[in-house]
Every structure is written in C-alpha cells, then in structure tokens.
Design a protein around this motif. Sequence first.
Motif, PDB file in Angstrom:
ATOM      1  N   ILE A 197       7.516  -2.884 -12.128  1.00 13.53           N
ATOM      2  CA  ILE A 197       6.493  -3.889 -11.811  1.00 13.53           C
ATOM      3  C   ILE A 197       6.963  -4.774 -10.655  1.00 13.53           C
ATOM      4  O   ILE A 197       6.166  -5.209  -9.828  1.00 13.53           O
ATOM      5  CB  ILE A 197       6.147  -4.736 -13.055  1.00 13.53           C
ATOM      6  CG1 ILE A 197       5.593  -3.832 -14.167  1.00 13.53           C
ATOM      7  CG2 ILE A 197       5.111  -5.807 -12.717  1.00 13.53           C
ATOM      8  CD1 ILE A 197       5.205  -4.556 -15.424  1.00 13.53           C
TER       9      ILE A 197
ATOM     10  N   SER B 166       5.604   2.633  -2.690  1.00 12.26           N
ATOM     11  CA  SER B 166       5.850   1.214  -2.930  1.00 12.26           C
ATOM     12  C   SER B 166       6.318   0.501  -1.679  1.00 12.26           C
ATOM     13  O   SER B 166       6.808  -0.612  -1.754  1.00 12.26           O
ATOM     14  CB  SER B 166       6.910   1.039  -4.021  1.00 12.26           C
ATOM     15  OG  SER B 166       6.563   1.769  -5.148  1.00 12.26           O
TER      16      SER B 166
ATOM     17  N   LYS C  15       1.990  -3.417 -11.498  1.00 10.47           N
ATOM     18  CA  LYS C  15       2.835  -3.411 -10.306  1.00 10.47           C
ATOM     19  C   LYS C  15       2.023  -3.778  -9.067  1.00 10.47           C
ATOM     20  O   LYS C  15       2.446  -4.594  -8.247  1.00 10.47           O
ATOM     21  CB  LYS C  15       3.447  -2.017 -10.183  1.00 10.47           C
ATOM     22  CG  LYS C  15       4.044  -1.674  -8.853  1.00 10.47           C
ATOM     23  CD  LYS C  15       4.616  -0.265  -8.913  1.00 10.47           C
ATOM     24  CE  LYS C  15       4.892   0.257  -7.523  1.00 10.47           C
ATOM     25  NZ  LYS C  15       5.480   1.609  -7.552  1.00 10.47           N
TER      26      LYS C  15
END
Lengths: 371, 518
Positions: free
Chosen positions: B358, A227, B414
């Motif tokens: 998310i 991420s 996400k």
Amino acid sequence: MTSTIESAVDARTYAAYSRPLWWRVVMTREFAMIVLLGLVYLIARGGVENFDSPLTLYYLFLDITPILLIALPMTLVIITGEIDLSVASVMGLSSVLVGIFHAQLGLSIPLAAVLALVAGLVCGAFNGFLVGYVGLPSLAVTIGSLALFRGIAVGLLGTEAITDFPDRWTDLVKERFVEGPSFWSGFPLVLAVVLVLIVVFVLLLHFTPFGRGVFEIGLNDQAAAFSGVDVARTKLTLFMLTGVVSALAGIYFALRYGSARGDNAEFLELQVIAAVLLGGVSIFGGRGALHGVIAGVLLIGVLSSALRLESISSNVINIVIGVLLVLSVISSSLLGWVSGLRRGSTPSVPPSNPPDPGTSPGNTGTSSASS
Amino acid sequence: MSADSGTAPVLELRDVTKNFGPVAALRSGRLEVEAGSIHAFLGENGAGKSTLVKVVAGVHRRDSGVFRFQGNDVDFSSTAESKDAGIAVIYQEPTLFPHLSVMENIFMGRQPTKSGRRIDYARMYAEAQALFTRLGVAIDPRRTADGLSIADQQVIEIAKAMSLDATLLVMDEPTAALSGVEVERLFTIARALRDEGRALVFISHRIDEVFDLCDTVTVMRDGEYVDTRQIAEVTPDQVVALMVGREVSDLFPKTETEAGDVVLEVEGLSSLGTFHDVSFSVRAGEIVGLAGLVGAGRSEIARAVFGIDGYDAGSVRLSGKRIPPRRPTASIRAGMALVPEDRRQQGLVIDQSVARNIAALIRTRLTRLGLITSRAENKAVAPWAAKLEVKTNALDMDASTMSGGNQQKVAIAKWLSTEPRLLIIDEPTRGIDVGTKSEVHRLLSDLAAQGMAVLMISSELPEVLGMADRVVVVCEGRVTAEFDRSEATPETVMHAATHVGGHEAGATLAEGVEEVTA
C-alpha cells in the motif's frame, strides 16, 4: 445512501506485525548465519592455536576487506534479481590503472585513485546500460565484461607488475587503529572506510524509497514498473555502484600488496557472490538483508583464517566454503518447503477469511488436489 | 469408428463443475457435439467456455460431472492423454517452435524414422505435403515456422491435428486475429473436415461468423449451460439475448452524480497494431465504462494513457495539462492512478507485505531526511487498509496469503493513497467473490460521488451497464460506439463490441481493419 468509505474509517485497526519482535529477529536466515558465525568463531578460538591473537584478527580483516566492500553493492544487485560477475575484473583493472597513472604518468596517488574510481564507474555504467536499458541478461553481459575488463587490465601491463608505490600510501592502508599488543591492534584503519560504506548501504537498502524499489524489482519488476519504479535506472545505478566500489577495492588491493598486476584479484567475484548467498540473499531476487551478508563474509573470513592456521591447504578451504554454500541454498529451499507445508495444512496461518458463499465447501479438496 | 455417430455424440459433457479455490469457474457445464458437424460454443467472457475447453483438452480436471468421448467415460489428467484419444485443441495464438521447420512442428515428438532411429525427413516432407494438399494451402513444409502469419500457424496446427487423425477439433477463437480472406480459407478447411465426418467446436465472439459456419450452437453464461439450438432455428439477436439475458439494474448501487469538469481527455491515440485513433474523455464525478471483448485493446489503451506503454500518435491530457508518454511517474504525480488488470503480476508485488504494497506509491512522501522506516509506512497505511476493510491479521502479512478479493482491496488502497483525480481501474472485480464484488462497486460509486473521475474497464457486461454513466465500446482497437447510461443496453453494447448488424459505423470500421491486415 451515505458514504460507506467515511463510515468505515476507524472501524478496523491493524496490528503492525503478525509475530512478536523476538520471532521476527530470531527466525530468519540472517540470524542463523550470525549464530553460525559466533559458533565457528568460538570453536576456532578454543581449538586453533594463535587464532585469538590480534595479529590473526588483523590479517583476517585485511583479507576480507575487498570481499566485504564489494558484497555491499553486490547484495543490492542480487536482490534485484541480477548479478555482476565482472567485479574482480574491475578490481584488477583499477589496480592496474592506479599503477599506470602513478608510476608511468607521474600522477599523485589520490588523483590516480580518483581516475581509477571513475574508470570503475564507467565499467559499471557499461554493464548497467546493457542490463537495464538494452534488457540483456546480466549473467551473459557480465561474463562478457568479466573477460573484457580483465583483458584490458592484462593488455595494459602485460605480465609485468608495477610495484613502485610510495610507502606513505602502502603503509596507510595497513595502518592499525591502535599500535601495540592489545586486542584493539587487531583492527586495521581501513575498517573505518568499510564501516562508513556499511552504514551507507544499510540505509540505502533498508531505509530509503530507492531500497524499497530494489526489493520490488527483485520480487516482480512488472509490478514495480506499474508502481512508478524506474527499473532501468535503478539497475544502472546499482551496476555503477558495484563498479565504483570494486574499483575502490582494486585500489586497496594494489596498495596493500604494493603491486599492480593485470591478474590481481582473479576469481574474487566467486567469493563475493558466495558470501552474499551465504548471508541469506535469494539468488532469485527480492529477499535478503545486509546484516546477514556481513555475517556471511565474516564467516568465510573466520573459516579460511582458522583453517589456514591449522595449515590446511586452500583447496580444502574452498571445499568447505563450497559445501557450506550448497548447504545454505538447500536449507533455504527446505525452509520454504516446510513453511509452505505448514501454510497448507494449518488454515490458521493465513488471515481468516470467511468462506466464499458462492462455492460449496465439498469441492475445495478435489480442486486443490488437481490444480 | 462405427457408423452410429448419428445417435451417440462424439463428445458429451454434462453437469461439469470446476472450482479454482473459492471461485467457481464452472457450475454446470454442458456440451454435446455430434460427428460431422460444426458446433458453436458461445458465451460472454468469463462464462466458463475456456474452462470447459481446458477440461476437454486435459489442462484442467473437472471436479464432478459426466465427461464422455466417443461413448466412453474419460478423465484426462494431461494434454497428452486427450491428444492420444483424438482431441485436438487449436488456440487463438498457436504455440509453434519458431526455429523448427513447419514439418518438424507438425511431427514434433513422433517423427517418422528410418533404421537406427534416424529421422526420415523425406517421408516427413511427403506426409506434410500431402496434408497441405488435402487442406488446399500452399505452405512449404521445409520453411521455419518463424515469421508465419497467425492464420498459417493455425493451418499448421490443423495439419497437426489431421496427422493425429483427431476426431474432435476445438478451435478457441481462431478468427480473432485473421483477415477476411484468411477467415474464408479457415472456414473452407473447417467445412472440409466436417464433411470427412469429424466433429468441430468453434468458439468465437463474432456472431455473424457463427451463423456463417456452424450447424449447432451451445450458449453458456456465468459458468452454467443455457441452451443448445440448431442454427437454422435461431436468429442472431436471440443468441445474443441468450448470452446476455439477465437482470442487471438492482445489483449495482450506482448513485446518480453530477458530472463536473473534464478530467481526462484522450485524443486520437494510436499505437500501431494495437489501437487506432482512440478519443474519449472522462469528467469529474463520472464513471466511464470501457467495454469490449477481451483482446479488443482496452487494457492496452489504459496502459498507454497511464504511460506504461508508449503510443505513436495522439495526446493524453489530465485537467488540461499534457501528460508525457511512457512516464508512469509523471502520470502518478499529475494525479492519475491505474489499478491494472492482473493484480498478481502488475497491481501488487504479491510476495511483499500488505504495508509495503500500500505504501509503494507514497513512500517518498513518508521519508524524513530521505529515510523511511517500517513504522512510518505502517502508520500511513493503516487508515487506507481500514477504509477498504482489508481483512488481514497484520500489516506485515504477504499479499499472496490473502484471498483474491482482499488482494484487490489492497491494490485499490495502494492507488487511492495517492489521492488521484483520475482512477483507471481494469477489470475491478475479476476473480473475486460476490460479496467483495459489491463492496468494490459501492466504493467506485462513492468515489465518483466524491468527484473522482473513474475509467472502468470491464469484460462483464452487467458491471459496465450497472456502474457506468457513459459506455465507450472498443472493438479491434477502435472506438466503435459511445452510449449514455440510458442508451446502453446489453444488446446495443454487444452489437458494437462484435459489430453484428445494426451499427454501421462499427461495420465499416471493421471492414477497414480487415483491409489493413489483409
């Protein structure tokens, strides 16, 4: 065919929380710790002579200030799943450095303190580089640097102590908000610094993207990296924070006792880590909150203060804190086990998904039993 | 063992089922293996081969069905039980103790002892030496397992199986990491074991090897038994047809789109030992399928493109701009998104709430004065959850409480929240139920229709053929073929992925690989 994404908009709304507010506040480890702290405090006030005097409170705060300070960055480090065992050694080193810079090199206290803080930052960067970028386990790295920093501190001063600090500064760290016999005289001025740092760390951990990354690294560093969380840099930052805050605590320690010695604050790291874990932070990372940690530090402070007033030896105090720590770890895994049990037995707890059409329902029992 | 092995099979599995939660891995597994034969066990990825093998090995227990070994009904609840019964499973990458000697690895847990329970190293050495002589290989039993080639490690596993006097050896893709010479040696050993009267099960994706080595072949598809044939009676093409054989076209709601400008350009990307000289491009509005077998290097290519891993040579450009290697944040900022293969370990922080998952990529945008609140996250996240029809009670539920399909939707939400230009999606429908599967397919199709460039990695051939405008086939780290939607058929893609016959480019490249690794 029209776009199904577009048509699905507004089709579904979501509740933000699955539980009411009181549940989310009350049913937590942190809240349990706060309640326990309140109980212990009330019992101590009722049962221990002199416990309610401002002087007791005053010394309690002076005693726990270093633990409280270091527990703040330590909480973040432990939430990422790492640990820093070298904090007390950094304290010792920084107190020695303040002494040397001031008494032997003739620098002013503020300048000496700044240099000691920089030294703490460097110590933290050393740990953080090895953990974050080299990828060594923090337990091993900081056991090593615990010995290393302590060794440097003792090596610099040997067995002697520097006690030559100006009164202006040694008094300042012991200054009270209010003089006199009132309740408020129990609060030393240094609490202002602690409060500022508490606010800073609460915001950093709970209200910044950086803090969100800290939790994600602790829960799953691989997913965090996917991420875009810079895992190595985050860990470096956190170890630098424990380093610099430990150095600050070391300066405080030297000024409060008016003594810079190589063995200052030995074994304090264990109290810090005990307080953090007591406050509900998971040693495996990913879980924890600062209000729990603050309650954990205060609980240790109140307990040792009350027991000391009862003239109970420090060994017993250690035993009590140790038992408390073990119990708290057991209780959290017990809680996890109980909630896991509930999740397994009542299908209403997880979101109600329609059963998959591809499977026959008769087989679910056997498959879950065998897996 | 009695001599009636000709009549009763050594291993007999019939109508074996196995479910993992809502996912049916095996619907009706069937495998019958005779003594003194080498049995090929084939199927696409996800056909249920590995699950069946794990049932045999005692890793999983079947939910129902017949499982007989040497004529007796058995039900292994641990690998130790299956080992004791005489079954040895050799995996693609053997798991040896690297710091122990070869002979200690062979006799782990059952070392020969002298008086006083001391280990008899002399006997251990002699026995290991005897095993290697029988196998015809020269490995010093006293050296440590550390640094042995995968081929040698497999030989040690085989030696272990022989020392246990296993009647059945299962080899799960043993040749995947071997060079030509090593494969030949392995085959020689396998034939010798067969001639000793043992039964062997051989799993491979290389059809030519199967025809080279095996006597019988069993094919599985979608968790179900398809057919068992004598190798002498079938052709490679017939076997591929058995593996693939199903109607693809109507399952996938692919809308025709007009491909726009080139969005992703990968040129000469190489990473030593993983992939080599990989070039391809993805245009706006186009779905490009990256096909190939598991382990061919597809995910590794995606990871390198996105910047999780580095690469040694080549370049990645997004809309003409060079993307720096090893910097996922830069890739995200440039408009790239990667929904990784393993959603539990990579795609999501599984023990975190839906909202935080998310919001993970957009949270810097949600800050005010550098601070972020749960309220801001919830507000930003809700529309994305709604778009993907995520089924959850509330946004603070942990992702781990959800079904696989819903987790995948959260992972996609996400990444879509960053509003990327390029979506790389690795195994978009692995382990999710049929209904959600088609939802995901429709979503990908819609995204492409809206002009997003989509790079889809999938091991499911029907998915690739049904969804992709263009198919890039990867085999052993190299791009072996590129097909337009019209040219791509199960046969052509499978051939390029396994380089069976036909494709000359694939065949020559593969030989090159073998020379390099040999």
